[in-house]
Write a protein that holds these residues in place. Structure first.
Motif, short mmCIF file in Angstrom:
data_model
loop_
_atom_site.label_atom_id
_atom_site.label_comp_id
_atom_site.label_asym_id
_atom_site.label_seq_id
_atom_site.Cartn_x
_atom_site.Cartn_y
_atom_site.Cartn_z
N ALA A 143 60.26 13.27 25.53
CA ALA A 143 60.09 11.80 25.50
C ALA A 143 60.30 11.08 23.97
N VAL A 144 60.26 11.96 23.04
CA VAL A 144 60.51 11.58 21.59
C VAL A 144 61.63 11.66 20.99
N GLY A 145 62.55 12.60 21.55
CA GLY A 145 63.80 13.32 21.15
C GLY A 145 63.56 14.62 20.40
N ASP A 146 64.05 14.70 19.14
CA ASP A 146 63.90 16.18 18.42
C ASP A 146 62.75 15.82 17.57
N ILE A 147 61.88 16.50 17.34
CA ILE A 147 60.64 16.38 16.30
C ILE A 147 61.13 16.55 14.76
N TYR A 148 60.87 15.80 14.05
CA TYR A 148 61.14 16.00 12.72
C TYR A 148 59.89 16.08 11.85
N MET A 149 58.83 15.52 12.22
CA MET A 149 57.67 15.39 11.45
C MET A 149 56.39 15.62 12.28
N TYR A 247 56.58 12.76 15.25
CA TYR A 247 57.49 11.96 14.97
C TYR A 247 59.16 12.42 15.57
N GLY A 248 59.58 11.87 16.23
CA GLY A 248 60.83 12.42 16.78
C GLY A 248 62.08 11.25 16.70
N THR A 249 63.24 11.91 16.89
CA THR A 249 64.43 10.92 16.69
C THR A 249 64.55 10.00 17.73
N GLU A 250 63.69 9.95 18.97
CA GLU A 250 63.95 9.18 20.02
C GLU A 250 62.37 8.49 20.25
N GLY A 251 61.43 8.64 19.56
CA GLY A 251 60.19 7.93 19.78
C GLY A 251 59.01 8.57 18.78
N SER C 200 57.87 15.42 -3.89
CA SER C 200 58.27 14.80 -2.63
C SER C 200 58.78 15.71 -1.79
N LYS C 201 58.98 15.17 -0.56
CA LYS C 201 59.68 15.99 0.51
C LYS C 201 60.57 14.67 1.01
N LEU C 202 61.91 15.12 0.95
CA LEU C 202 62.89 13.90 1.71
C LEU C 202 63.59 14.76 2.84
N GLN C 203 64.01 13.93 3.93
CA GLN C 203 64.59 14.26 4.86
C GLN C 203 65.72 13.67 5.15
N ARG C 204 66.59 13.73 6.05
CA ARG C 204 67.69 12.91 6.56
C ARG C 204 67.66 13.66 8.16
N VAL C 205 66.95 12.54 9.01
CA VAL C 205 66.76 13.12 10.36
C VAL C 205 67.47 12.19 11.44
N LEU C 206 67.81 11.00 11.29
CA LEU C 206 68.22 10.13 12.15
C LEU C 206 69.48 9.47 11.97
N HIS C 207 69.71 9.17 10.65
CA HIS C 207 71.10 8.46 10.24
C HIS C 207 71.86 9.67 9.68
N LYS C 208 72.18 10.74 10.34
CA LYS C 208 72.80 11.90 9.97
C LYS C 208 74.29 11.56 9.31
N SER C 209 74.97 10.41 9.64
CA SER C 209 76.18 10.26 9.08
C SER C 209 76.38 9.66 7.66
N ARG C 236 61.47 5.98 12.34
CA ARG C 236 60.39 5.72 13.21
C ARG C 236 60.70 4.45 14.15
N HIS C 237 60.94 4.91 15.44
CA HIS C 237 61.16 3.89 16.48
C HIS C 237 59.74 3.03 16.81
N GLY C 238 59.83 1.72 17.38
CA GLY C 238 59.19 0.97 17.87
C GLY C 238 58.35 -0.30 17.16
N GLY C 239 59.39 -0.41 16.19
CA GLY C 239 59.33 -1.65 15.32
C GLY C 239 58.50 -1.47 13.98
N MET C 240 58.52 -2.38 13.13
CA MET C 240 57.88 -2.04 11.86
C MET C 240 56.56 -1.61 11.80
N ASP C 241 56.18 -0.87 10.91
CA ASP C 241 54.85 -0.23 10.50
C ASP C 241 54.57 -0.39 9.23
N ASP C 242 53.54 -1.01 8.93
CA ASP C 242 53.20 -1.06 7.53
C ASP C 242 51.66 -0.96 7.25
N ARG C 243 51.12 0.09 6.56
CA ARG C 243 49.62 0.33 6.57
C ARG C 243 49.24 0.96 5.31
#
Lengths: 357, 357, 357, 357
Positions: A143-149, A247-251, C200-209, C236-243
């Protein structure tokens, strides 16, 4: 097939939850005995939970009760001692979190149960909490693709029992009490992957008269690139908070065991009980219900009894508890140095918090 | 004491929930038989729920199965017939809501069970849903002062089974299917008070090719001044919604069984199952878990089995089901006339919806 | 007193929000000119926002428009160049976040504005978002006791404009785009305290190109013992999140600018616009409204214009923007080394992300 | 074009909100005068809101202030008298809800403004509340298909000012105070349709020493088959609650102006202000911000001033206010008879509540 005979060691908070869970939800188990130091309290506990025999000495319980399973619900510093004797007595063992005070103890407990050929079950209820399990299953379905966090947080304003704040009994503060939940749950969600580092920040902000850390953030890196973030606190007012974020790459999926399940009540006069660690019942409150069930205790204990009866390995056994201990050590060490600590990690200490103090 | 032998009549949605509830949560009950029209489906049901005998004829089941309790989970128009035969056969009877199609049927069912000396249990799970029960208990403790208004709503986009939309089988639309929940719950929350009037507004807005009303508002007045407002709909998209609001002179409490318990998930790909009547699993969804438990089915059936074993009256019996029927009649009549209908009320009709059509 | 003349440089997303904010909410300001590369787009922008003059060359704008204030809403790599020319031309300058690409640029911008005797305003709208400001005020009143932890998160699935992903234009990924918000807000909430370290911990998980980091966690330690935790994501999919979450010894406060303000809609057909970065409007959506206002843009720009008119220092000026740059450098460096980086920290790099790549 | 000169009559709660809204959000308006009975309070009000002239006599204000628009923010029983004089003096008139005490007054006010050729603006802010307007717009886009049911609720524990409870000044209880919001909003959402009946249930549950109804449910039928359900209460503790639900054949939308917009705070000590009518700030509270804006007052007054300046009809004028009066009459009458009351409906009464008492 006759019921599986279980004895509970302890008569406090978690012993009560376990007893309620067995009696209401695990029909294949039979509570045959309970043991705690205070005779009167133990008798009351036995009466309340319809347990035939009440002991004040667990050696006697091990010898006489006929229990096949010993469920250890006592302060952390007693886990090792009782587990070793139970294993020697040929009993299956269930140990409440954390597994022990030191890694050496954990290793001995695992070895002793292996030698006796009995199960060592590590009671991590978050691996069974039904809402979290539903999330895990949808993640497995993609459902959420590949988990990254992965994130897990457990927060309240501090335990009621004194021993939690005394490292010689607890091994440390909120990390030992609740941080272990997050770490175990990361292992469960990210099964098959290995944790490779731990970075943490520990604070003592509310319970300043104690040695125990009471607010913590821990970042775990896994060998598959996933990270876990654990937030645990004894300094957050307003009642128990337990939540996950996946958190996943698809949701993404969010779940929360307390506020997010509760009725919302406004009461000018207050009422009996709102939720674990709620400090008031007047004004707006989040009213909780079926807390044991929602946290997964019945599902957990049912699974352990099933493992005993069908000779299966529990999904959370001594090895998970031992790896959590290692990560806790690393979290204390990182809290001290401010640096990332690589796994595997060990150290010669009397208790984990010594690595931070 | 041996287990209580239960037979389920039906193999559809509610039969499944009952079977799951007995097997997982009611250890004192033993499912000994199931009966449904379709032999293959019945066999599958029996296999899935580990039930020894599968029948296609309930006369045979009544004669042979050895069941002490007959749990009727079939379309409304069959409730009366099966209940009468079960009573005659000396069985305790559990009837899913609504109790029957007509008040006359309800009266006969009550009389038959009285004569046989067996229990007639009215399966209103909202009287057992643990979150709602927690609210009821805090109300009893005085948390919200004196109640002056109760609200209950149940809404989704319409049942999957065809018979719900055909009044000769169902007796009416969403009022018969779900309005009965609210009315029963009002009686339970406001115990001891008598409903004195019913005012309603019924619409047919989505399922226009049927005769059945699919959106309704019902106002009930009680003799203690409390009012109940029921909102029920088969026209509300987005998955099952079930909620209560309890208003008192000193506070208020809100509870919700579905969205308010769920994980919140965003999935681009979708996943297997989000919640009852959810129409999609892509985008944002409210992910439900342990639905049977959260709706109180296990608590309900455990209570009924306990009543059978201890010879106690159930908290919701035939009389409650019968009074709900009367209020449903009044709701249809008020929907027709636009006027408040005073209770007691009855009418000579083949089915309740005739009072509106 | 005549209106203050403002020119906007840029015609993209943030330029639009600024223009809307001035026109609807800052009556003391008058938009006299806009400048962007694409003539047609600039004309359209001018027409839509009722701006008299549209330029394609900002040198010309600086020379001719008569603007007193230059509001820079262009990609990061242009901030320094335009700011320097605006300062030289004797204009007040407003710069969208982040202040610049390098610390050296930031220092030059601050020096240039100091020399010209004009204001350098750092457009950090989170210091003005009305919900967050309400939380800050109750914290000042003592509502939550002493703060020990601040959390801020901003997450969506990635910007639409290409330049964000190209470090030569942006300086880095999500940290440059959104991490700067959290860091500035920590400084604002914990005013007077000094940040002393960044982990810090930084990742590149979705925009891999791309080269850009797209999921980050940053822990900041302050000299008063407070810690800040920033979570920022383009994954993170699903629209803006700010909290935000504000933890104190006497309480806690949670606030959320998007989902937590929204209407909740279920639509089978979808509709025009739900919220920033929402990927769909079918199924369940969180429907946002008055986004500019809720994020504090009008309050921010009103404050800056007031500072210009009354010759006051803005609450967020160049120094804040410069310190945020330093923390961003440290976050990239820590992401590389895995170690805590102490402040003050600087490095000779072309762009911040070079410290991580 | 010079600013439009506005005078506010009244210096209480709604006068304050109007004054704040003009000053912060309606630059085309200039507050030139205020009038209230208490000289000291009026002076304070004028000073706080930077209004040049403070009067204690509105005849004098009408004669001398030079105001073009008279904004009437005083108790209901004064609406008619002041409106009539303002119309005679050639002023545009804005009247806070409800329009008047009686239908006859409403008719006279409409006629007087028609005769003077000036606008009569009916200040129904729910037609402007930005979250509700966003919902209305997505409904217009077809997001929820055809509307079949509208719900609106406004609830708190009762006004602070004494006159609300005294029908000779208010005309009635919570229906006059807040029920009018729901009724107007139904007309706005279901524009073009005509209300054809009203059915209601009125209670007096908390404020028993008064004559005023304090908890109500009203069902309105429209000629296009849509129904509206209004719930209004002065008996619900826990702070202001204002919410809508819009049900359509293709979806549903929920919005909430207070709890659903708020920060969530837990404070052991409390703080200054949480939200309108919040009874406490300790424990858990829903912390509100920018209340005037979120309720739509600035949008409303900006619209009215625009109508004045551009000679346009306001979207909510005297006719809407008059129709709301008729529906209020019908609601009281239905509350008395328990029967549905068909529209058009009128009655000869001194005040609406007389139809119920």
């Amino acid at each position: 097939m006759p019921k599986t005979k279980v004895a509970i060691i302890g008569a406090g908070f978690s012993a009560n939850i376990h007893a309620e869970s067995y009696n209401r939800f695990v029909p294949d188990a039979e509570l045959v005995a309970v043991c705690a130091r205070d005779a009167q309290k133990t008798e009351r506990f036995a009466a309340e939970h319809r347990i035939a025999k009440a002991y004040c000495n667990y050696d006697q319980l091990l010898a006489e009760s006929g229990a096949e399973v010993i469920d250890i619900c006592v302060p952390n510093y007693l886990h090792h001692e009782i587990c070793m004797k139970a294993a020697k007595a040929g009993k299956h063992v269930i140990v409440e979190k954390p597994l022990a005070i030191t890694i050496e103890q954990a290793d001995e407990m695992i070895a002793a149960c292996k030698q006796s050929g009995k199960l060592l079950c590590y009671a991590e209820e978050l691996c069974f909490a039904p809402k979290y399990e539903k999330v895990r299953k949808l993640v497995e379905e993609g459902a959420v693709g590949d988990i990254y966090m992965l994130k897990q947080a457990e927060k309240h304003s501090g335990p009621h029992s004194r021993w939690f704040y005394e490292p010689e009994y607890s091994g440390g503060g909120v990390l030992m009490d609740m941080g272990c939940h997050a770490l175990a749950w990361f292992l469960w969600m990210n099964k098959g992957a290995k944790p490779i580092s731990v970075t943490s920040k520990l604070q003592r902000v509310l319970h300043k008269s104690t040695d125990a850390e009471d607010n913590t953030v821990v970042i775990v890196e896994f060998d598959n690139g996933v990270i876990g973030i654990a937030e645990d606190s004894w300094a957050r007012h307003g009642g128990m908070d337990d939540r996950i974020e996946v958190y996943g790459t698809e949701g993404v999926s969010y779940a929360d065991l307390f506020q997010g399940n509760s009725a919302l009540t406004y009461s000018r006069k207050g009422y009996g009980y709102a939720a674990e660690k709620a400090e008031t019942t007047t004004g707006w409150t989040f009213t909780m219900f079926e807390e044991a069930f929602n946290q997964g205790y019945p599902h957990e204990l049912k699974h352990f009894i099933e493992c005993v009866r069908e000779n299966k390995e529990p999904v959370c056994g001594g090895e998970m508890g031992r790896l959590v201990m290692e990560m806790l050590y690393a979290a204390y060490a990182s809290g001290k140095s401010g640096a990332k600590v690589m796994l595997p990690f060990t150290a010669k200490v009397e208790k984990p918090i010594d690595l931070w103090l």
